[in-house]
Motif scaffolding. Structure first.
Motif, short mmCIF file in Angstrom:
data_model
loop_
_atom_site.label_atom_id
_atom_site.label_comp_id
_atom_site.label_asym_id
_atom_site.label_seq_id
_atom_site.Cartn_x
_atom_site.Cartn_y
_atom_site.Cartn_z
N GLY A 1 -19.14 -16.33 17.63
CA GLY A 1 -19.06 -15.50 18.82
C GLY A 1 -19.72 -16.08 20.05
O GLY A 1 -19.40 -17.18 20.51
N PHE A 2 -20.68 -15.33 20.59
CA PHE A 2 -21.33 -15.66 21.86
C PHE A 2 -22.06 -17.00 21.79
O PHE A 2 -22.15 -17.71 22.79
N ASN A 3 -22.59 -17.35 20.63
CA ASN A 3 -23.31 -18.62 20.49
C ASN A 3 -22.43 -19.83 20.77
O ASN A 3 -22.90 -20.85 21.27
N LEU A 4 -21.15 -19.73 20.46
CA LEU A 4 -20.22 -20.83 20.71
C LEU A 4 -20.13 -21.14 22.20
O LEU A 4 -20.03 -22.30 22.60
N TYR A 5 -20.20 -20.09 23.01
CA TYR A 5 -20.07 -20.28 24.46
C TYR A 5 -21.39 -20.72 25.09
O TYR A 5 -21.40 -21.55 26.01
N THR A 6 -22.51 -20.21 24.60
CA THR A 6 -23.80 -20.59 25.18
C THR A 6 -24.25 -21.97 24.74
O THR A 6 -24.95 -22.66 25.48
N LYS A 7 -23.87 -22.38 23.54
CA LYS A 7 -24.33 -23.66 22.99
C LYS A 7 -23.34 -24.81 23.19
O LYS A 7 -23.73 -25.98 23.18
N ILE A 8 -22.05 -24.47 23.36
CA ILE A 8 -21.04 -25.53 23.49
C ILE A 8 -20.30 -25.44 24.84
O ILE A 8 -20.31 -26.38 25.64
N THR A 9 -19.67 -24.29 25.09
CA THR A 9 -18.81 -24.17 26.27
C THR A 9 -19.56 -24.39 27.57
O THR A 9 -19.20 -25.27 28.37
N LEU A 10 -20.60 -23.62 27.82
CA LEU A 10 -21.32 -23.71 29.09
C LEU A 10 -21.99 -25.07 29.30
O LEU A 10 -21.88 -25.66 30.39
N PRO A 11 -22.69 -25.63 28.29
CA PRO A 11 -23.28 -26.97 28.52
C PRO A 11 -22.25 -28.04 28.84
O PRO A 11 -22.48 -28.88 29.71
N LEU A 12 -21.10 -28.01 28.17
CA LEU A 12 -20.08 -29.02 28.42
C LEU A 12 -19.29 -28.76 29.70
O LEU A 12 -18.61 -29.66 30.21
N LEU A 13 -19.39 -27.55 30.22
CA LEU A 13 -18.71 -27.22 31.48
C LEU A 13 -19.58 -27.49 32.70
O LEU A 13 -19.13 -27.26 33.83
N LYS A 14 -20.82 -27.94 32.50
CA LYS A 14 -21.71 -28.15 33.64
C LYS A 14 -21.13 -29.04 34.73
O LYS A 14 -21.27 -28.73 35.92
N PRO A 15 -20.48 -30.17 34.39
CA PRO A 15 -19.87 -30.97 35.47
C PRO A 15 -18.81 -30.20 36.25
O PRO A 15 -18.71 -30.33 37.47
N VAL A 16 -18.02 -29.40 35.53
CA VAL A 16 -16.98 -28.60 36.18
C VAL A 16 -17.60 -27.51 37.05
O VAL A 16 -17.15 -27.26 38.16
N ILE A 17 -18.64 -26.87 36.52
CA ILE A 17 -19.34 -25.82 37.28
C ILE A 17 -19.93 -26.41 38.56
O ILE A 17 -19.87 -25.81 39.63
N LYS A 18 -20.49 -27.61 38.45
CA LYS A 18 -21.08 -28.27 39.61
C LYS A 18 -20.03 -28.51 40.69
O LYS A 18 -20.25 -28.23 41.88
N VAL A 19 -18.87 -29.03 40.29
CA VAL A 19 -17.78 -29.29 41.24
C VAL A 19 -17.30 -27.98 41.87
O VAL A 19 -17.12 -27.89 43.08
N ASN A 20 -17.12 -26.97 41.04
CA ASN A 20 -16.62 -25.68 41.53
C ASN A 20 -17.61 -25.03 42.49
O ASN A 20 -17.22 -24.45 43.51
N PHE A 21 -18.89 -25.11 42.18
CA PHE A 21 -19.92 -24.56 43.05
C PHE A 21 -19.95 -25.30 44.39
O PHE A 21 -20.11 -24.69 45.46
N THR A 22 -19.83 -26.62 44.34
CA THR A 22 -19.84 -27.41 45.58
C THR A 22 -18.67 -27.03 46.47
O THR A 22 -18.82 -26.84 47.68
#
Length: 295
Positions: free
Chosen positions: A200-221
């Motif tokens: 469940g939620f652990n999959l997103y907090t431990k895998i999805t969000l950490p690996l999306l950090k570059p994408v989040i950075k670009v989107n935020f910029t």
């Protein structure tokens, strides 16, 4: 080939065309704006050099400038803390649906991004109309008439109403970037995590969000830059009114240049605008430090 790439004269000759274009397309206009910002000029008569007077007036006396900048920063925060969490959530849901439904919902949510801004702006002006708008009509239908407002005509509600329009217009791009990032995460990582007991939620907090950090950075910029330079929607809906309750810095610059004919003052605003934008983005990059990510 190695000799060519190590020869300084050859390297200089190869870079000269690019330097020439960069100088005359970017550097020259910037220096020209700095100079014009130091003049009192209506755009017709000869510019009168006044030094740093325009810059001092903007920084220490022009409250509309600071109010416009505050509104732009408020829009940026709305993007980061309202629009983007919702966009990421919907991107995850669409990614998990799969099949034909995934394509349909992906298309539906991206529709606002491909409609011309002038069309969506006029549509929202109609929706917000205090007498005939669908929003107030819907409130009447659900016996919530006490919530009816002059959404774009009341200084208390105009800014929030305008931010809603701009978040709606940019929602599709934010969702699409997150969706593309999710598609780049190998499914094997989730399978390995499930074998290890993650659910469940652990999959997103431990895998999805950490690996999306570059994408989040670009989107935020992108969101910060878009918020700071926002002009078209403001101009087409409220033009900064009533008063300066919904004024944004890019629209304020336009008004000073093409309505008030204060070209010197407008150029001074543009110079300060560029400096502030650079400082905000540098600060953001410092906070969101670059990291190496591997799948």
């Amino acid at each position: 080939m190695h000799k060519v790439l190590t020869d300084k004269k050859t390297i200089l000759l190869l870079t000269l065309p690019g330097l020439f274009v960069y100088t005359f397309a970017i550097l020259a206009p910037i220096f020209l704006s700095v100079y014009i910002g130091m003049t009192d000029w209506s755009g017709i008569d000869k510019p009168v050099f006044i030094g740093l007077k325009n810059f001092k007036t903007i920084l220490f006396s022009d409250m509309t400038f600071w109010k416009s900048l505050y509104h732009a920063l408020l829009l940026a925060l709305s993007y980061l803390f309202i629009q983007h969490p919702i966009a990421l959530t919907f991107a995850i849901l669409i990614d998990k649906i799969g099949g034909r439904a995934e394509k349909i919902f992906r298309t539906i949510f991206f529709i606002p991004a491909i409609i011309p801004i002038i069309v969506t702006s006029r549509m929202w002006v109609s929706l917000y109309d205090p007498q005939y708008g669908l929003i107030n009509k819907a409130l009447d239908l659900f016996h919530l008439g006490f919530l009816k407002q002059q959404w774009l005509g009341d200084p208390k509600t105009v800014l929030a109403s305008l931010i809603v329009i701009m978040m709606w217009q940019g929602f599709g791009w934010a969702l699409l970037i997150y969706y593309a990032g999710l598609k780049g995460i190998p499914e094997e990582l989730y399978e390995a995590a499930r074998i290890d007991g993650a659910t469940g939620f652990n999959l997103y907090t431990k895998i999805t969000l950490p690996l999306l950090k570059p994408v989040i950075k670009v989107n935020f910029t992108i969101a910060i830059i878009y918020a700071l330079k926002q002009m078209e929607t403001v101009y087409l809906t409220t033009n900064g009114g009533p008063g300066d309750a919904s004024q944004f810095i890019a629209n304020y610059l336009y008004i000073k240049a093409f309505s008030s004919y204060q070209y010197g003052y407008a150029n001074a605003i543009s110079v300060l605008f560029v400096i502030i934008t650079l400082l905000i983005n540098i600060l953001f990059l410092k906070v969101f430090k670059a990291e190496n990510y591997e799948y």
